[in-house]
Design a protein around this motif. Sequence first.
Motif, PDB file in Angstrom:
ATOM      1  N   MET A   1      39.169  45.362  32.237  1.00 57.23           N
ATOM      2  CA  MET A   1      38.745  44.837  33.541  1.00 57.23           C
ATOM      3  C   MET A   1      39.907  44.069  34.175  1.00 57.23           C
ATOM      4  O   MET A   1      40.585  43.289  33.516  1.00 57.23           O
ATOM      5  CB  MET A   1      37.533  43.919  33.364  1.00 57.23           C
ATOM      6  CG  MET A   1      36.973  43.380  34.682  1.00 57.23           C
ATOM      7  SD  MET A   1      35.562  42.263  34.436  1.00 57.23           S
ATOM      8  CE  MET A   1      34.309  43.414  33.908  1.00 57.23           C
ATOM      9  N   GLU A   2      40.131  44.304  35.470  1.00 63.78           N
ATOM     10  CA  GLU A   2      41.221  43.633  36.175  1.00 63.78           C
ATOM     11  C   GLU A   2      40.907  42.148  36.361  1.00 63.78           C
ATOM     12  O   GLU A   2      39.780  41.770  36.676  1.00 63.78           O
ATOM     13  CB  GLU A   2      41.444  44.311  37.534  1.00 63.78           C
ATOM     14  CG  GLU A   2      41.995  45.726  37.399  1.00 63.78           C
ATOM     15  CD  GLU A   2      41.877  46.517  38.685  1.00 63.78           C
ATOM     16  OE1 GLU A   2      42.868  47.119  39.103  1.00 63.78           O
ATOM     17  OE2 GLU A   2      40.772  46.528  39.260  1.00 63.78           O
ATOM     18  N   ARG A   3      41.940  41.313  36.176  1.00 61.66           N
ATOM     19  CA  ARG A   3      41.752  39.859  36.191  1.00 61.66           C
ATOM     20  C   ARG A   3      42.375  39.233  37.435  1.00 61.66           C
ATOM     21  O   ARG A   3      43.486  39.606  37.847  1.00 61.66           O
ATOM     22  CB  ARG A   3      42.359  39.219  34.941  1.00 61.66           C
ATOM     23  CG  ARG A   3      41.682  39.630  33.645  1.00 61.66           C
ATOM     24  CD  ARG A   3      42.189  38.780  32.493  1.00 61.66           C
ATOM     25  NE  ARG A   3      41.820  37.366  32.665  1.00 61.66           N
ATOM     26  CZ  ARG A   3      42.248  36.395  31.871  1.00 61.66           C
ATOM     27  NH1 ARG A   3      43.082  36.673  30.881  1.00 61.66           N
ATOM     28  NH2 ARG A   3      41.874  35.143  32.062  1.00 61.66           N
ATOM     29  N   GLY A  25      33.360  43.479  40.574  1.00 61.64           N
ATOM     30  CA  GLY A  25      33.727  44.034  39.276  1.00 61.64           C
ATOM     31  C   GLY A  25      34.972  43.462  38.645  1.00 61.64           C
ATOM     32  O   GLY A  25      35.508  44.030  37.687  1.00 61.64           O
ATOM     33  N   TYR A  26      35.465  42.324  39.156  1.00 67.98           N
ATOM     34  CA  TYR A  26      36.674  41.725  38.600  1.00 67.98           C
ATOM     35  C   TYR A  26      36.326  40.543  37.683  1.00 67.98           C
ATOM     36  O   TYR A  26      35.298  39.877  37.873  1.00 67.98           O
ATOM     37  CB  TYR A  26      37.589  41.218  39.726  1.00 67.98           C
ATOM     38  CG  TYR A  26      38.006  42.277  40.706  1.00 67.98           C
ATOM     39  CD1 TYR A  26      38.880  43.306  40.331  1.00 67.98           C
ATOM     40  CD2 TYR A  26      37.523  42.280  42.016  1.00 67.98           C
ATOM     41  CE1 TYR A  26      39.269  44.285  41.238  1.00 67.98           C
ATOM     42  CE2 TYR A  26      37.911  43.251  42.929  1.00 67.98           C
ATOM     43  CZ  TYR A  26      38.777  44.254  42.533  1.00 67.98           C
ATOM     44  OH  TYR A  26      39.152  45.227  43.432  1.00 67.98           O
TER      45      TYR A  26
END
Length: 454
Positions: A1-3, A25-26
């Motif tokens: 998952m992108e942070r 969705g981050y």
Amino acid sequence: MERILVVDDEQSMREFLSILLRQSGYAVDAVAGVGEALRKIKSDAFDLIITDLKLPDGNGLEVLEEAKKNDPDAQIIVITAFGTAETAVNAMKKGAYDYITKPFLVDHIRLTVQKAMEKGALSRENRELRRRILTSGASGDFITKSTSALEMLYLVERVAPTGVTVLISGESGTGKEIVAKRIHELSGRKGRFVAVNCSAIPEGLLESELFGHQKGSFTGATSDKAGLFEEASGGTIFLDEVGELPLILQPKLLRAVQSGFIKRVGGNREIEVDVRILSATNRDLSAEVKGGRFREDLFYRLNVVAIKLPPLRDRRNDIPLLAHYFLEKFRVAFGRTIKGISPEVLRCLDSHDFPGNVRELENIIERAVALESGEQLSMKSLPDYLLDEAAGGAPRLERLPEDGVDLEETLLNTELHYIREALGKTGGNKTEAAKLLGLSFRSFRYKLEKLGIS
């Protein structure tokens, strides 16, 4: 998952952005100041940082600088209520992806974050590809550090294992066969790479070369002969200059692409071939289709994935890289002790448009290495046409854009540019400026009046 890291001293803003971004969705971390942000950046990896500009213990630009130092691919969005053009320019110069002033629309921040993430992902992909190229030679002989060419090589890596047909387009000398070979090497296919230049084989022999023939099928066919498709079975066939393929042969190629079966000239037996088909052209095949010179159904079968190679003039930062690569190649081949390339030669190469692309540069360096007597490639080893350009005998001209050009306006702007240059060089002395331009004073004065220059 992108942070994502959010840096803002207002708790309400931190909470708002955290909720919004988590809904998208981050994974989100949020801190209130520069000190906390710097500690987070050093201990954790973030794909994107959204920072306020004015913070209690410092400036958001400090966060930007530290983030870029820690991870050049991290994207930063600066948000503030204190927006000025100067601050925006400063942030962008330091590497910010974007600069947004409060208040902002929710859709705007969502879209900006999405685009920043896409840019960061592409940057990381390019960096990884560049690393693999430098450490393992993953590009074969396609030497580049140009972003557009690296993106093309990344596409090559993605498409190679799939087995789909690929149409490689680009000007002569851009490296289409090198790319085709690289696709074959990465495909995992165990058979041969077979290249055929469709423009180099006489039309009467091309069908036999591609598909083979049976004994007695024509005069001189004294034995059965397998064609190049059969030789490439289990591997890859590369049809270079496929746009030159005669219309009469195109249905037979179409059938081979669609079914995987061929027939030899003079034969009735269907022969199955397991072959990956790659093709290349320096023509605009869609224009050839419209002109009735190339079958539309064959075009779409060959063009499942299109790879376009950029010309060398569009990747000028590759010129010194390629020049040194070819220097090393030919220095070793010729047993020479040349140690480098003079700055004058590199400037001369950089100013040339390279209509022959990488192949032309390779020939220039090969010739220079063969002729050079010193420790560096010098101007005296370059071909005459480059020396003429360097001396001003043949100024570089822009190529005609695809959508044409307003010639009158272009000529007018060129005339205006040189007249102003001449006046500037002569301190406004019109008589001397006219001499610089090779004009009589009367003609020069007429041009000044026509262009409205006092």
